[in-house]
Motif scaffolding. Structure first.
Motif, short mmCIF file in Angstrom:
data_model
loop_
_atom_site.label_atom_id
_atom_site.label_comp_id
_atom_site.label_asym_id
_atom_site.label_seq_id
_atom_site.Cartn_x
_atom_site.Cartn_y
_atom_site.Cartn_z
N ASP A 94 0.82 -1.08 0.08
CA ASP A 94 0.09 -0.14 -0.06
C ASP A 94 0.70 1.36 0.07
O ASP A 94 0.69 2.25 0.77
CB ASP A 94 -0.86 -0.07 1.06
N THR A 162 -5.90 -4.68 -2.80
CA THR A 162 -5.15 -4.19 -3.95
C THR A 162 -3.86 -5.12 -4.30
O THR A 162 -3.39 -5.49 -5.15
CB THR A 162 -4.95 -2.81 -3.92
N GLU A 197 -10.98 -0.51 1.28
CA GLU A 197 -10.98 -0.21 -0.03
C GLU A 197 -12.40 -0.18 -0.47
O GLU A 197 -13.22 -0.80 0.02
CB GLU A 197 -9.89 -1.21 -0.68
N PRO A 222 -9.27 5.62 0.84
CA PRO A 222 -8.78 3.99 0.48
C PRO A 222 -7.71 4.11 -0.52
O PRO A 222 -7.48 4.71 -1.55
CB PRO A 222 -10.18 3.64 -0.26
N TYR A 223 -6.75 3.04 -0.47
CA TYR A 223 -5.55 3.01 -0.99
C TYR A 223 -5.84 2.68 -2.63
O TYR A 223 -5.12 3.39 -3.37
CB TYR A 223 -4.82 1.76 -0.67
N ASP A 224 -6.86 1.89 -2.97
CA ASP A 224 -7.22 1.36 -4.20
C ASP A 224 -7.65 2.88 -4.98
O ASP A 224 -7.49 2.90 -6.10
CB ASP A 224 -8.28 0.69 -4.42
#
Length: 350
Positions: A94, A162, A197, A222-224
């Protein structure tokens, strides 16, 4: 978010009294046992929790196991195993460089040779005395739930979806299949699937009717969505418009608790925002995280003494959040949360 007026807070209290909020044992009874172990989950069930919460990561041979992170450096005794010294490596998870040992580099059989360790030994030294617990699989947690003499739910989280998808180990289908094998497929089953995510929750929506929860960090998007470059922010997510968008693919939100009850620069609790009310207006349940009893995690007014590791007045914090109308909450000390809920329900019935 706006602050909630007194009359609206009263309405929230009345609504909350109508249906007792659920207690989610955060990583099990992790205040009393090493997190994400069968011992922690069994203790939470014994204390009356409604749900146990496993975080899910993948092994080299594609088995879902339960760890807070795929990096197991600090939560197992892997560093004490010379046969695995060569597995120590550096990865980017991430967007963050991490050096350690990772579940995806071990088979389940290899992971089962390790012992779980308390993640916060200085804060919770009694937990450090628990030395015999092994890494648990998701199937083992499901079996524990199914064998309970009373109805217990399960509240799994997909960790770093992810990242796992990027290495050819997507979590979603494996998770849904495991739940289906345990008999959980319907929207009214005692299951919530959670993720920080967005895209994997949307993917899960196409795979299952089980309830989904959008987790929301205090300030990190959110990382995505970072990877996709959408520009989505936490402020966007908790706005009335953002909550309506979440309701298009999820059934609940799991917000960081300070998004509901902020604190000032001195650490004092401030009046609540309108997040609970706005989420309910969008048709979403609200399950904030994480409630812990040690002074270091409590608002200044709830602390007892100056020792950060000593227990404070967590009951006061529970009472306030239950009064705000939350539908459930994540706690490291589910026994205390269950007691606080009972007190709240009894008082509301007077």
């Amino acid at each position: 978010m706006r602050r909630l007026p007194a009359f609206a807070m009263a309405l929230s209290i009345a609504a909350s009294a109508a249906a007792a909020p659920v207690v989610i044992a955060h990583r099990g009874a992790s205040g009393e046992r090493p997190e994400h172990t069968i011992a922690a989950y069994a203790r939470a069930i014994e204390q009356g929790a409604d749900f146990i919460e496993p975080d899910l990561v993948m092994t080299k041979d594609d088995v879902l196991v339960i760890r807070h992170e795929n990096d197991i450096t600090d939560t197992t005794d892997v560093a004490e195993h010379p046969e695995f010294a060569g597995r120590r490596t550096r990865k980017t998870i991430d967007g963050r460089a991490v050096t350690g040992w990772f579940t995806e580099d071990f088979t389940l059989a290899e992971l089962k040779t390790l012992h779980a360790r308390e993640r916060l030994p200085k804060l919770r030294p009694a937990n450090a005395d628990w030395r015999g617990e092994r890494i648990a699989t998701f199937d083992e947690a499901l079996a524990l739930v199914r064998s309970s003499p009373r109805k217990i739910g399960i509240y799994p989280e997909t960790k770093h979806p992810t990242y796992f998808a990027s290495i050819g180990k997507p979590l979603e289908k494996a998770l849904v299949d495991a739940l289906a094998r345990a008999g959980f497929t319907r929207a009214d089953d005692p299951v919530f699937i959670q993720s920080f995510e967005v895209s994997n929750l949307k993917a899960l929506r196409t795979l299952t009717r089980l309830r989904l929860v959008q987790l929301i960090e205090g300030g990190t998007p959110p990382y995505d969505q970072v990877v996709a470059g959408t520009g989505l922010t936490v402020a966007d997510m908790v706005s009335p418009e953002g909550l309506k968008a979440i309701a298009g693919y999820a059934d609940a939100i799991g917000p960081y608790k300070l998004l509901i009850e902020p604190r000032d620069a001195a650490g004092r609790a401030q009046p609540p925002t309108t997040l609970v009310r706005d989420a309910h207006a969008a048709g979403l349940l609200v399950h904030p995280w994480t409630f812990r009893s040690e002074n270091g995690f409590l608002a200044v007014g709830d602390r007892i003494g100056t020792d950060e590791a000593a227990r404070g007045d967590a009951a006061a914090e529970y009472a306030r959040f239950l009064g705000y109308g939350v539908d459930g909450l994540f706690s490291d000390f589910p026994g205390e949360a269950v007691a606080a809920r009972a007190a709240f329900v009894a008082k509301a019935a007077e």
